[in-house]
Design a protein around this motif. Structure first.
Motif, PDB file in Angstrom:
ATOM      1  N   LYS A  45      -3.106  -1.534  -6.343  1.00 24.97           N
ATOM      2  CA  LYS A  45      -4.594  -1.554  -5.699  1.00 24.97           C
ATOM      3  C   LYS A  45      -4.940  -2.637  -4.958  1.00 24.97           C
ATOM      4  O   LYS A  45      -4.757  -3.927  -5.733  1.00 24.97           O
ATOM      5  CB  LYS A  45      -5.534  -1.471  -6.489  1.00 24.97           C
ATOM      6  CG  LYS A  45      -7.049  -1.014  -6.047  1.00 24.97           C
ATOM      7  CD  LYS A  45      -8.031  -0.579  -7.051  1.00 24.97           C
ATOM      8  CE  LYS A  45      -9.367  -0.324  -6.636  1.00 24.97           C
ATOM      9  NZ  LYS A  45     -10.485  -0.046  -7.652  1.00 24.97           N
ATOM     10  N   THR A  46      -5.020  -2.979  -3.843  1.00 25.30           N
ATOM     11  CA  THR A  46      -5.368  -4.053  -3.038  1.00 25.30           C
ATOM     12  C   THR A  46      -6.453  -4.155  -2.241  1.00 25.30           C
ATOM     13  O   THR A  46      -7.207  -3.053  -1.748  1.00 25.30           O
ATOM     14  CB  THR A  46      -3.903  -4.509  -1.946  1.00 25.30           C
ATOM     15  OG1 THR A  46      -4.038  -3.351  -0.881  1.00 25.30           O
ATOM     16  CG2 THR A  46      -2.799  -4.095  -2.700  1.00 25.30           C
ATOM     17  N   ASN A  91       0.835  -1.174   0.030  1.00 22.59           N
ATOM     18  CA  ASN A  91       0.016  -0.009   0.010  1.00 22.59           C
ATOM     19  C   ASN A  91       0.731   1.216   0.046  1.00 22.59           C
ATOM     20  O   ASN A  91       0.466   2.192  -0.183  1.00 22.59           O
ATOM     21  CB  ASN A  91      -1.043   0.165   1.127  1.00 22.59           C
ATOM     22  CG  ASN A  91      -2.232  -1.074   1.320  1.00 22.59           C
ATOM     23  OD1 ASN A  91      -2.356  -1.156  -0.206  1.00 22.59           O
ATOM     24  ND2 ASN A  91      -2.698  -1.410   2.141  1.00 22.59           N
ATOM     25  N   HIS A 119      -2.685   0.169 -13.532  1.00 26.96           N
ATOM     26  CA  HIS A 119      -2.234   1.631 -13.276  1.00 26.96           C
ATOM     27  C   HIS A 119      -0.763   1.700 -13.929  1.00 26.96           C
ATOM     28  O   HIS A 119      -0.639   2.598 -15.030  1.00 26.96           O
ATOM     29  CB  HIS A 119      -1.740   1.936 -11.892  1.00 26.96           C
ATOM     30  CG  HIS A 119      -0.723   3.108 -11.732  1.00 26.96           C
ATOM     31  ND1 HIS A 119      -1.461   4.525 -11.742  1.00 26.96           N
ATOM     32  CD2 HIS A 119       0.325   3.327 -11.777  1.00 26.96           C
ATOM     33  CE1 HIS A 119      -0.480   5.444 -11.891  1.00 26.96           C
ATOM     34  NE2 HIS A 119       0.709   4.883 -11.632  1.00 26.96           N
TER      35      HIS A 119
END
Length: 394
Positions: free
Chosen positions: A314-315, A308, A330
């Protein structure tokens, strides 16, 4: 005349095994590769299980075993199903195989005909689609997103069903996303399936005990799904016994007998020593391996906190297994150190070559916007791996 069959020429190579092989190749060249690609616990098999195997050797277990497994192993599986899943099976409903992968292959071979459709929520385990294709079936992918924790909704299931639908295959906890279906979510899927009584379910529960949110739920627990569900499990993950190669199914007797017949012509019975050790593993309380699950949870929280910190990852928070499945779209279209990233495969290869960290392309699991990262590695390795990734992307 063509040397190799169309069957093998059209089959994809396992992406996880291919990445592991590439990582080994680079290691032989002297490169310090951190492997976060394979789905394999980094713990040793517990001593009480190894002791049972040694005892079996000393007791001269060295002959062919029954095709569908030793009677006392099948009884241990029956006890395990009742204790952990509230599922009641008889010996004729159990088949022991050389790993859960063979269990899945057996089921496909005895149930899937040419043109039959098999619904698979994406992401799915890398071998599902090719096992179905090998038997001339048609995988029907149902896309899910990180926003829904990669879980299929009842509405999506209903929309995917056609007159050709034969089965639905899914795993919970899921490889590669770590997602877990709750009892209520499984009931929602079952409420759709009750309207289609000819559709069967393969419920892959190999990661059952690697669960950070509480009790595991099986779709076969519902009375209206019990006779239509093949529950697949094994000892590879929770007991750190990947190389012992023992998997098993519990399901309708007619299907189990067909799997027994199929296996009798392919491999016959699974390894006799591994079967004896598995009896001890399954008869033990799940708490005997809780130390592994506790450590996996620490590692999950660690790797999420580190990922993060990297812009573009993106998790979500996986509830089980030992993987994270971040969306990395991304980076698509960007050029990093002179290399253009067009897709997750490019991104995964970039991390291997530039960060010396092995991951797996999410496209192999039916989701081309993600990569799978295994945290079945030491905390020190995880910290170093994410540090390298961060530097390679900076």
């Amino acid at each position: 005349m063509q040397l190799l069959s169309d069957r093998i020429l059209n089959m994809a190579t396992s992406a996880t095994l291919a990445m592991a092989a590439k990582a080994r190749e680079l290691r032989t060249e002297g490169k310090d590769i951190i492997g976060l690609s394979l789905g394999e616990p980094d713990f040793n098999t517990p001593d009480f299980i190894k002791d049972a195997a040694i005892q079996a050797i000393n007791d001269n277990y060295n002959s062919y075993s029954p095709v569908d497994g030793y009677v006392d192993l099948k009884q241990a599986i029956i006890t395990k199903f009742k204790r952990d899943n509230n599922l009641t099976y008889t010996p004729t409903q159990i088949v022991v195989s050389t790993g859960a992968k063979q269990s899945l292959a057996n089921v496909a071979a005895v149930m899937v005909n040419k043109g039959d459709e098999v619904i698979m929520p994406c992401p799915y385990w890398v071998s599902y689609a090719d096992i179905v294709k090998l038997n001339e079936g048609i995988p029907v992918e149902v896309p899910t997103t990180i926003a829904t924790d990669f879980k299929m909704t009842p509405e999506q299931l209903e929309a995917a069903i056609t007159p050709k639908t034969k089965m639905i295959w899914f795993s919970s906890p899921c490889n590669p996303s770590g997602s877990i279906y709750s009892k209520e979510e499984l009931r929602g899927l079952a409420d759709v399936l009750v309207k289609y009584p000819d559709i069967y379910v393969v419920s892959d529960e190999i990661y059952e005990h690697i669960n950070y949110v509480g009790g595991h739920e099986s779709i076969a627990q519902f009375e209206d799904m019990y006779d239509r569900t093949i529950t697949v499990n094994g000892v590879s993950k929770a007991f750190a016994m990947t190389g012992w190669r023992i998997g098993y199914i519990g399901g309708p007797e007619k299907i189990a007998r067909a799997c027994n017949k199929m296996q009798g012509q392919i491999t016959s019975g699974a390894n006799c020593i591994a079967q004896r050790a598995t009896i001890t593993a399954l008869n033990a309380e799940p708490s005997k391996v809780k130390y592994m699950i506790d450590e996996f949870k620490v590692r999950r929280d660690l790797i999420l906190s580190l990922l993060n910190e990297i812009e573009g990852f993106k998790t979500n928070t996986p509830e089980g297994a030992f993987y994270v499945f971040p969306n990395i779209s991304h980076f698509f279209g960007k050029t990093l150190r002179g290399k253009t990233i067009n897709n997750a495969s490019d991104f995964s290869m970039y991390l291997l070559e530039e960060a010396l960290v092995a991951t797996v392309d999410g496209g192999a699991f039916g989701n081309p916007d993600c990569i799978r990262i295994s945290y079945a590695a030491s905390q020190e390795q995880i910290i170093e791996a994410i540090k390298r990734i961060k530097e390679a992307l900076s």
